[in-house]
Write a protein that holds these residues in place. Structure first.
Motif, PDB file in Angstrom:
ATOM      1  N   ARG A 179      46.226  47.973  41.734  1.00  0.00           N
ATOM      2  CA  ARG A 179      45.622  48.844  42.744  1.00  0.00           C
ATOM      3  C   ARG A 179      44.519  49.626  42.067  1.00  0.00           C
ATOM      4  O   ARG A 179      44.587  49.904  40.870  1.00  0.00           O
ATOM      5  N   TYR A 180      43.496  50.003  42.838  1.00  0.00           N
ATOM      6  CA  TYR A 180      42.463  50.889  42.312  1.00  0.00           C
ATOM      7  C   TYR A 180      43.014  52.313  42.297  1.00  0.00           C
ATOM      8  O   TYR A 180      43.587  52.770  43.282  1.00  0.00           O
ATOM      9  N   VAL A 181      42.849  52.983  41.176  1.00  0.00           N
ATOM     10  CA  VAL A 181      43.254  54.391  41.051  1.00  0.00           C
ATOM     11  C   VAL A 181      42.117  55.157  40.391  1.00  0.00           C
ATOM     12  O   VAL A 181      41.204  54.571  39.820  1.00  0.00           O
ATOM     13  N   ALA A 182      42.196  56.457  40.459  1.00  0.00           N
ATOM     14  CA  ALA A 182      41.195  57.297  39.793  1.00  0.00           C
ATOM     15  C   ALA A 182      41.244  57.036  38.295  1.00  0.00           C
ATOM     16  O   ALA A 182      42.316  56.936  37.706  1.00  0.00           O
ATOM     17  N   LYS A 183      40.088  56.897  37.695  1.00  0.00           N
ATOM     18  CA  LYS A 183      40.005  56.582  36.262  1.00  0.00           C
ATOM     19  C   LYS A 183      40.765  57.630  35.446  1.00  0.00           C
ATOM     20  O   LYS A 183      40.648  58.817  35.686  1.00  0.00           O
TER      21      LYS A 183
ATOM     22  N   ALA B 179      55.236  46.292  47.260  1.00  0.00           N
ATOM     23  CA  ALA B 179      55.141  45.012  47.961  1.00  0.00           C
ATOM     24  C   ALA B 179      54.166  45.101  49.129  1.00  0.00           C
ATOM     25  O   ALA B 179      54.251  46.001  49.951  1.00  0.00           O
ATOM     26  N   GLY B 180      53.224  44.174  49.153  1.00  0.00           N
ATOM     27  CA  GLY B 180      52.249  44.117  50.235  1.00  0.00           C
ATOM     28  C   GLY B 180      51.144  45.148  50.146  1.00  0.00           C
ATOM     29  O   GLY B 180      50.352  45.278  51.066  1.00  0.00           O
ATOM     30  N   GLN B 181      51.051  45.883  49.042  1.00  0.00           N
ATOM     31  CA  GLN B 181      50.047  46.931  48.946  1.00  0.00           C
ATOM     32  C   GLN B 181      49.141  46.786  47.727  1.00  0.00           C
ATOM     33  O   GLN B 181      48.547  47.753  47.280  1.00  0.00           O
TER      34      GLN B 181
ATOM     35  N   CYS C  85      44.156  37.361  47.968  1.00  0.00           N
ATOM     36  CA  CYS C  85      43.628  38.509  48.699  1.00  0.00           C
ATOM     37  C   CYS C  85      44.629  39.653  48.772  1.00  0.00           C
ATOM     38  O   CYS C  85      45.806  39.494  48.480  1.00  0.00           O
ATOM     39  N   ALA C  86      44.114  40.779  49.156  1.00  0.00           N
ATOM     40  CA  ALA C  86      44.875  42.023  49.134  1.00  0.00           C
ATOM     41  C   ALA C  86      46.115  41.984  50.022  1.00  0.00           C
ATOM     42  O   ALA C  86      46.134  41.342  51.056  1.00  0.00           O
ATOM     43  N   GLY C  87      47.139  42.684  49.577  1.00  0.00           N
ATOM     44  CA  GLY C  87      48.342  42.874  50.369  1.00  0.00           C
ATOM     45  C   GLY C  87      49.294  41.705  50.401  1.00  0.00           C
ATOM     46  O   GLY C  87      50.168  41.652  51.251  1.00  0.00           O
ATOM     47  N   GLN C  88      49.179  40.761  49.483  1.00  0.00           N
ATOM     48  CA  GLN C  88      50.041  39.585  49.537  1.00  0.00           C
ATOM     49  C   GLN C  88      51.119  39.552  48.458  1.00  0.00           C
ATOM     50  O   GLN C  88      51.847  38.577  48.356  1.00  0.00           O
TER      51      GLN C  88
ATOM     52  N   ASN D  84      46.404  38.666  41.782  1.00  0.00           N
ATOM     53  CA  ASN D  84      47.050  38.958  40.509  1.00  0.00           C
ATOM     54  C   ASN D  84      46.456  38.107  39.392  1.00  0.00           C
ATOM     55  O   ASN D  84      45.631  37.236  39.623  1.00  0.00           O
ATOM     56  N   LEU D  85      46.885  38.368  38.169  1.00  0.00           N
ATOM     57  CA  LEU D  85      46.341  37.665  37.015  1.00  0.00           C
ATOM     58  C   LEU D  85      46.700  36.185  37.009  1.00  0.00           C
ATOM     59  O   LEU D  85      45.958  35.361  36.490  1.00  0.00           O
ATOM     60  N   SER D  86      47.846  35.835  37.557  1.00  0.00           N
ATOM     61  CA  SER D  86      48.270  34.437  37.531  1.00  0.00           C
ATOM     62  C   SER D  86      47.595  33.604  38.614  1.00  0.00           C
ATOM     63  O   SER D  86      47.716  32.383  38.608  1.00  0.00           O
TER      64      SER D  86
END
Length: 92
Positions: free
Chosen positions: A70-74, A42-44, A56-59, A49-51
């Motif tokens: 979230r962005y993660v290592a490929k 939550a908040g991170q 914006c980020a963190g909502q 989102n897709l819907s």
């Protein structure tokens, strides 16, 4: 005022702005990272989102929302229990 100081300050501002905006674009398109859905707490979340319920980020309001990412290592998304953007879109 010293015109040289003003010109130098203006040039430094333009260059700094260019570097900052270039870094954001590079982060979003970095081949070493991918969007991983369903792992954001939550908040991170990193962004909307897709819907489209927010933009914006963190909502995000809940943990591990299926449409929050979230962005993660490929290559690490499945290890984290999430789904890649391709996997999410294939289910539609």
């Amino acid at each position: 005022m010293n015109q040289r100081l003003i010109a130098s300050s203006a040039l430094a501002s333009v260059l700094a702005l260019g570097l900052l905006s270039g870094a954001n674009a590079a982060d979003e398109k970095a081949p070493s990272k991918e969007k991983c859905y369903g792992i954001a707490k939550a908040g991170q979340n990193d962004c909307a989102n897709l819907s489209g319920t927010h933009s914006c980020a963190g909502q995000n309001k809940t943990d591990n929302g299926a449409d929050e990412w979230r962005y993660v290592a490929k290559g690490t998304c499945s290890k984290l229990g999430g789904k890649t953007q391709e996997e999410v879109q294939a289910k539609k």
